[in-house]
Design a protein around this motif. Sequence first.
Motif, PDB file in Angstrom:
ATOM      1  N   LYS A  50       0.858  -1.189   0.000  1.00 24.98           N
ATOM      2  CA  LYS A  50       0.000   0.000   0.000  1.00 24.98           C
ATOM      3  C   LYS A  50       0.884   1.224   0.000  1.00 24.98           C
ATOM      4  O   LYS A  50       1.816   1.337   0.794  1.00 24.98           O
ATOM      5  CB  LYS A  50      -0.917   0.010   1.234  1.00 24.98           C
ATOM      6  N   LEU A  51       0.594   2.118  -0.932  1.00 25.38           N
ATOM      7  CA  LEU A  51       1.357   3.342  -1.106  1.00 25.38           C
ATOM      8  C   LEU A  51       0.402   4.517  -0.931  1.00 25.38           C
ATOM      9  O   LEU A  51      -0.701   4.516  -1.487  1.00 25.38           O
ATOM     10  CB  LEU A  51       1.963   3.362  -2.512  1.00 25.38           C
ATOM     11  N   PHE A  52       0.802   5.521  -0.157  1.00 23.90           N
ATOM     12  CA  PHE A  52       0.011   6.737  -0.009  1.00 23.90           C
ATOM     13  C   PHE A  52       0.771   7.873  -0.679  1.00 23.90           C
ATOM     14  O   PHE A  52       1.942   8.090  -0.396  1.00 23.90           O
ATOM     15  CB  PHE A  52      -0.227   7.068   1.470  1.00 23.90           C
ATOM     16  N   GLY A  53       0.093   8.588  -1.558  1.00 24.10           N
ATOM     17  CA  GLY A  53       0.718   9.698  -2.272  1.00 24.10           C
ATOM     18  C   GLY A  53       1.426   9.222  -3.524  1.00 24.10           C
ATOM     19  O   GLY A  53       1.390   8.042  -3.874  1.00 24.10           O
ATOM     20  N   GLU A  54       2.071  10.185  -4.175  1.00 23.92           N
ATOM     21  CA  GLU A  54       2.787   9.895  -5.423  1.00 23.92           C
ATOM     22  C   GLU A  54       4.130  10.604  -5.433  1.00 23.92           C
ATOM     23  O   GLU A  54       4.341  11.555  -4.693  1.00 23.92           O
ATOM     24  CB  GLU A  54       1.946  10.363  -6.622  1.00 23.92           C
ATOM     25  N   GLY A  55       4.992  10.118  -6.295  1.00 28.51           N
ATOM     26  CA  GLY A  55       6.284  10.765  -6.484  1.00 28.51           C
ATOM     27  C   GLY A  55       7.204  10.623  -5.296  1.00 28.51           C
ATOM     28  O   GLY A  55       7.063   9.715  -4.471  1.00 28.51           O
ATOM     29  N   PRO A  56       8.139  11.563  -5.157  1.00 28.07           N
ATOM     30  CA  PRO A  56       9.149  11.462  -4.104  1.00 28.07           C
ATOM     31  C   PRO A  56       8.591  11.578  -2.683  1.00 28.07           C
ATOM     32  O   PRO A  56       9.216  11.136  -1.732  1.00 28.07           O
ATOM     33  CB  PRO A  56      10.121  12.614  -4.391  1.00 28.07           C
ATOM     34  N   SER A  57       7.401  12.158  -2.540  1.00 29.10           N
ATOM     35  CA  SER A  57       6.829  12.294  -1.197  1.00 29.10           C
ATOM     36  C   SER A  57       5.923  11.112  -0.829  1.00 29.10           C
ATOM     37  O   SER A  57       5.348  11.092   0.258  1.00 29.10           O
ATOM     38  CB  SER A  57       6.045  13.604  -1.076  1.00 29.10           C
ATOM     39  N   ALA A  58       5.811  10.129  -1.714  1.00 25.62           N
ATOM     40  CA  ALA A  58       4.953   8.961  -1.443  1.00 25.62           C
ATOM     41  C   ALA A  58       5.479   8.176  -0.243  1.00 25.62           C
ATOM     42  O   ALA A  58       6.689   8.110  -0.012  1.00 25.62           O
ATOM     43  CB  ALA A  58       4.893   8.060  -2.668  1.00 25.62           C
ATOM     44  N   VAL A  59       4.548   7.593   0.500  1.00 25.21           N
ATOM     45  CA  VAL A  59       4.894   6.793   1.677  1.00 25.21           C
ATOM     46  C   VAL A  59       4.467   5.349   1.422  1.00 25.21           C
ATOM     47  O   VAL A  59       3.307   5.089   1.134  1.00 25.21           O
ATOM     48  CB  VAL A  59       4.185   7.329   2.942  1.00 25.21           C
TER      49      VAL A  59
END
Length: 166
Positions: free
Chosen positions: A11-20
Amino acid sequence: MPQIVLEGVEKLFGEGPSAVQALRGIDLTVHDGEVVAVVGPSGCGKTTLLRAGAGLTAPAAGEVRVGDRPVWDGERVDPTAVGSLAVVFQEAHLLPWLSVVENVALPLRLRGVGREERRERALAMLDLVEIQGFGDHRPTELSVGMACLLYTSPSPRDRTRARMPS
């Protein structure tokens, strides 16, 4: 037979370099009758794991099954797969704009149960936990103890085993 199975769940929250990345490659099997504790520091993904296992949030990758049924059919949850599951949240999640009986009946409403049957079953649950007579009240009009009874009460199939302390 395993009751709940998570395989390769991510599970990934957000996108790009700031994704968690909340979950990465999680494999978990819970058998019927087994008790499992998920422990870890704040922010490590415990709640996300539980939400994925209960069908409340879709994993970005991997599979979640209840029995032999996949929980997710594309981006939609399969209500048959999660119909036997229940979640007790960390805090009371009673909706203040609904009455007590409407809060209790909400899962039935989400499953398409008719209005009369929902109300009848919800009132029976209020009787079970001995707070009958409060169905038309708002959650803010209940004591903390009464509110706790609403979100920790047994399912209707457990009525015969449930007993309130004397």
